[in-house]
Design a protein around this motif. Structure first.
Motif, PDB file in Angstrom:
ATOM      1  N   THR A 159      10.094   5.082   6.506  1.00  0.00           N
ATOM      2  CA  THR A 159      10.028   6.471   6.971  1.00  0.00           C
ATOM      3  C   THR A 159       8.612   7.019   6.871  1.00  0.00           C
ATOM      4  N   SER A 160       7.864   6.610   5.856  1.00  0.00           N
ATOM      5  CA  SER A 160       6.480   7.085   5.714  1.00  0.00           C
ATOM      6  C   SER A 160       5.594   6.537   6.830  1.00  0.00           C
ATOM      7  N   LEU A 161       5.790   5.275   7.171  1.00  0.00           N
ATOM      8  CA  LEU A 161       5.025   4.679   8.276  1.00  0.00           C
ATOM      9  C   LEU A 161       5.424   5.306   9.614  1.00  0.00           C
ATOM     10  N   VAL A 162       6.697   5.647   9.770  1.00  0.00           N
ATOM     11  CA  VAL A 162       7.130   6.354  10.982  1.00  0.00           C
ATOM     12  C   VAL A 162       6.448   7.714  11.053  1.00  0.00           C
TER      13      VAL A 162
ATOM     14  N   LYS B 280      11.769   4.144   2.143  1.00  0.00           N
ATOM     15  CA  LYS B 280      10.674   5.114   2.023  1.00  0.00           C
ATOM     16  C   LYS B 280       9.414   4.607   2.710  1.00  0.00           C
ATOM     17  N   VAL B 281       9.136   3.316   2.587  1.00  0.00           N
ATOM     18  CA  VAL B 281       7.986   2.726   3.286  1.00  0.00           C
ATOM     19  C   VAL B 281       8.172   2.888   4.793  1.00  0.00           C
TER      20      VAL B 281
ATOM     21  N   ASN C 149       0.835  -1.201   0.000  1.00  0.00           N
ATOM     22  CA  ASN C 149       0.000   0.000   0.000  1.00  0.00           C
ATOM     23  C   ASN C 149       0.869   1.250   0.000  1.00  0.00           C
ATOM     24  N   VAL C 150       1.888   1.246   0.841  1.00  0.00           N
ATOM     25  CA  VAL C 150       2.749   2.430   0.943  1.00  0.00           C
ATOM     26  C   VAL C 150       3.667   2.538  -0.266  1.00  0.00           C
TER      27      VAL C 150
ATOM     28  N   ALA D 198       0.255   7.502   5.275  1.00  0.00           N
ATOM     29  CA  ALA D 198       1.615   7.061   4.929  1.00  0.00           C
ATOM     30  C   ALA D 198       1.764   6.888   3.427  1.00  0.00           C
ATOM     31  N   ARG D 199       0.746   6.323   2.784  1.00  0.00           N
ATOM     32  CA  ARG D 199       0.763   6.139   1.327  1.00  0.00           C
ATOM     33  C   ARG D 199       0.878   7.491   0.619  1.00  0.00           C
TER      34      ARG D 199
END
Length: 267
Positions: free
Chosen positions: A142-145, A139-140, A120-121, A175-176
């Motif tokens: 850091t985006s989830l963080v 990137k996944v 998804n991300v 996050a996505r």
């Protein structure tokens, strides 16, 4: 002519603040219906602007202008200017896909894809031609963080996104959106379908995200607008009645219609 050229290619500074998004005499029509009327609006870098007003007043329609979601609706006519960093986003030569990389969108109801949490991300990165696995993995993460979800899902990245709770799904959608590094994040009532605890997490998240992004949020909840935003715009029957700091709007509005709405006399 020199002034026009400068305006097209440079964003503006006002009172020491960088204007990211601006509209000038913006009008929108659905067929003959005049839905948005002569709207002048500014959103500043690293700020949160809340759009408030009664149902049907035009705030969600206005929000969708900025990533051209209204392009998907038949018989829409738009006049006036809509600028991102000083550039007209309704220019015929503008690449809409590129625009949507810069302006992300989070919808009212969580809408994860039927894929794993990880995919998804990663989706936006893959769609944009990125194939470097180590880059995607970082990137996944850091985006989830950033979306305050990493600690809850880091050991379950291969699980379906549909196994997450509603609040987790909404943070996954955030996050996505963040994974493709937008400048602006649009949020259309992002917590309205969530329970109070999940809503509180989304609000805390908004406070953190404004360090890196400009956020424009539609909310029906005035208490939420007061908690999360730096600026508030009050819409009524297609008009932007008043735009000011949130403190000013909620404590000393200039327009009687704003005061009546804030105090619950209508809406």
């Amino acid at each position: 002519m020199k002034e026009d050229k400068k305006h097209k290619n440079e964003s503006s500074i006002e009172n020491g603040q960088h204007i990211i998004i601006e509209t000038d005499n913006l009008n929108l029509f659905y067929g003959d219906f005049h839905a948005l009327k002569g709207i002048d609006f500014k959103a500043y870098k690293n700020s949160v602007t809340a759009l408030i007003g009664p149902s049907g007043c035009g705030k969600s329609t206005f929000l969708r202008l900025f990533n051209r979601m209204n392009d998907l609706i038949d018989n829409v006519t738009i006049t006036g200017k809509v600028l991102l960093n000083g550039n007209e986003i309704y220019d015929r030569n503008l690449d809409v896909d590129e625009l949507r990389k810069k302006i992300g969108m989070v919808f009212q109801k969580p809408n994860p894809f039927p894929k794993s949490i990880f995919e998804n991300v990663a989706y936006g990165l893959r769609v944009n031609g990125i194939s470097d696995r180590s880059f995607i993995e970082e990137k996944v993460r850091t985006s989830l963080v950033q979306a305050a979800l990493w600690n809850e899902v880091k050991d379950h990245l291969k699980k379906s996104a549909f196994e997450l709770s509603g609040g987790q799904q909404q943070r996954l959608c955030i996050a996505r959106t963040l994974a493709i590094s937008p400048e602006v994040v649009l949020m259309d009532e992002p917590a309205s379908a969530l329970d109070p605890i999940s809503t509180s997490k989304i609000e805390e998240l908004i406070h953190e995200l404004k360090k890196d992004y400009t956020i424009i949020i539609v909310t029906h909840n005035m208490q939420q607008a007061g908690r999360v935003s730096d600026y508030t715009s009050f819409f009524y029957i297609g008009e932007l009645v008043e735009h000011d700091t949130t403190k000013q709007i909620f404590t000393n509005p200039k327009d009687i219609k704003t005061q009546n709405y804030i105090t619950g006399r209508f809406g």
